[in-house]
Design an enzyme around this catalytic site. Structure first.
Site, mmCIF file in Angstrom:
data_model
loop_
_atom_site.group_PDB
_atom_site.id
_atom_site.type_symbol
_atom_site.label_atom_id
_atom_site.label_comp_id
_atom_site.label_asym_id
_atom_site.label_seq_id
_atom_site.Cartn_x
_atom_site.Cartn_y
_atom_site.Cartn_z
ATOM 1 N N HIS A 4 -0.937 2.858 1.910
ATOM 2 C CA HIS A 4 0.499 2.569 1.905
ATOM 3 C C HIS A 4 1.286 3.422 0.907
ATOM 4 O O HIS A 4 2.394 3.055 0.512
ATOM 5 C CB HIS A 4 0.738 1.085 1.600
ATOM 6 C CG HIS A 4 0.515 0.202 2.795
ATOM 7 N ND1 HIS A 4 1.290 0.258 3.940
ATOM 8 C CD2 HIS A 4 -0.407 -0.759 3.035
ATOM 9 C CE1 HIS A 4 0.860 -0.641 4.816
ATOM 10 N NE2 HIS A 4 -0.184 -1.266 4.298
ATOM 11 N N ARG B 31 -8.218 2.731 -1.982
ATOM 12 C CA ARG B 31 -8.036 2.164 -0.642
ATOM 13 C C ARG B 31 -7.860 3.330 0.308
ATOM 14 O O ARG B 31 -6.855 4.057 0.245
ATOM 15 C CB ARG B 31 -6.833 1.229 -0.573
ATOM 16 C CG ARG B 31 -6.639 0.719 0.865
ATOM 17 C CD ARG B 31 -5.861 -0.565 0.942
ATOM 18 N NE ARG B 31 -4.468 -0.428 0.607
ATOM 19 C CZ ARG B 31 -3.584 -1.437 0.657
ATOM 20 N NH1 ARG B 31 -3.991 -2.654 1.023
ATOM 21 N NH2 ARG B 31 -2.341 -1.260 0.331
ATOM 22 N N ASP C 24 -0.804 -8.831 5.576
ATOM 23 C CA ASP C 24 -1.226 -8.543 6.956
ATOM 24 C C ASP C 24 -1.921 -9.745 7.586
ATOM 25 O O ASP C 24 -1.800 -9.976 8.790
ATOM 26 C CB ASP C 24 -2.122 -7.294 6.979
ATOM 27 C CG ASP C 24 -1.289 -6.030 6.817
ATOM 28 O OD1 ASP C 24 -0.209 -5.950 7.443
ATOM 29 O OD2 ASP C 24 -1.682 -5.146 6.049
HETATM 30 C C1 3PY Z 1 -1.900 -7.078 2.477
HETATM 31 O O1 3PY Z 1 -1.393 -8.056 1.893
HETATM 32 O O2 3PY Z 1 -1.881 -6.923 3.703
HETATM 33 C C2 3PY Z 1 -2.556 -6.057 1.689
HETATM 34 O O3 3PY Z 1 -3.172 -5.194 2.248
HETATM 35 C C3 3PY Z 1 -2.417 -6.124 0.198
HETATM 36 O O4 3PY Z 1 -2.821 -4.998 -0.407
HETATM 37 MG MG MG Z 2 -2.728 -4.952 4.279
#
Ligand code: 3PY
Ligand code: MG
Length: 257
Positions: A45, A70, A180
């Protein structure tokens, strides 16, 4: 090849980290003086690309902060590059299936567990440093043990198959992505909804059952405290850029009101 998060987990201690989006080696170095255990260099992100991520891994490592990355795809190349750069662990977003988890193990763990490729790289001290002591076989075993592979539970598929995914040898823990996950549950951002609370508790239970690291993301120190009290081994609290902006917003509010 120390991994502070793993050492703390084994000692029954909690670890705390944050994401970095600031594109700044100085910011990462400064985080090391705060008492945080680790930083997650976010290639999903943020616009941080491989070269920059590798430099931030080195900076964090040198400053005493465990460098996690990540990655942005479940593919051999990003997994291999960041492990070769010396990441203490990988957080893998968007995982849906048990097969994807198996593929990840194949990419990230050396034989006999997986099929990670080898080239002298920073992770193994280019074949010279202490971390290479005992030769290639010893290095491979140490890398498998000390490099944490943490898929995110943030899709309906991952939640459905969490037992099987968590039980896989080579999967070292689960990192919950609450945003998510809430979207996947049809309740965007509603972490107080029972379905979200139950899903988070279920993933935590499954991690405990299999002796795997349970990691939660959250946006505030109070929430982090709550997740530690619930039993999470590690919490990743917010992003450096968001904490910076929050702090300045508070300064502005106090100074001008
Ligand atoms: C989410 O909350 O979807 C994440 O990936 C947090 O890093
Ligand atoms: Mg996420």
């Amino acid at each position: 090849m120390h991994n502070r998060v793993l050492e703390k987990f084994r000692a029954g201690e909690k670890s705390l980290g944050t994401f970095t989006h600031l594109l700044s080696a100085n910011a990462v170095e400064a985080l090391a003086y705060t008492g945080l255990d680790y930083v997650v260099i976010d290639m999903e992100h943020s616009i941080i690309a491989a070269e920059h991520a590798a430099e931030l891994v080195s900076t964090a490592d040198g400053a005493g902060l465990a460098p996690f990355v990540r990655v942005d795809a479940i593919q051999r190349s990003p997994v291999l590059k960041m492990l070769d750069a010396g990441a203490a662990g990988l957080i893998v977003p968007g995982l849906e299936t048990v097969d994807e988890a198996r593929k990840l193990v194949e990419f990230a763990k050396f034989a006999p567990l997986g099929n990670r490729g080898y080239c002298p790289s920073r992770d193994g001290g280019w074949g010279m440093a202490d971390c290479y002591e005992g030769g290639l076989t010893a290095y491979m075993a140490r890398a498998n043990e000390n490099t944490l592979l943490l898929p995110q539970c943030e899709t309906a598929g991952c939640l459905e198959h969490i037992e099987e995914i968590c039980a896989l040898e080579g999967i070292d823990g689960i990192f919950i992505g609450p945003f998510d996950l809430s979207i996947a549950l049809g309740i965007p951002g509603d972490f107080a909804d029972e379905r979200h609370i139950n899903a988070v508790a279920h993933v935590l239970d499954v991690c405990k059952k299999h002796g795997k690291l349970a990691v939660m993301f959250c946006g505030t120190a109070e929430a982090a405290k709550g997740y530690f009290a619930q039993g999470f081994d590690s919490v990743t609290m917010s992003l450096d850029i968001a904490v910076l902006a929050d702090a300045f917003r508070a300064v502005v509010n106090t100074a001008l009101n």
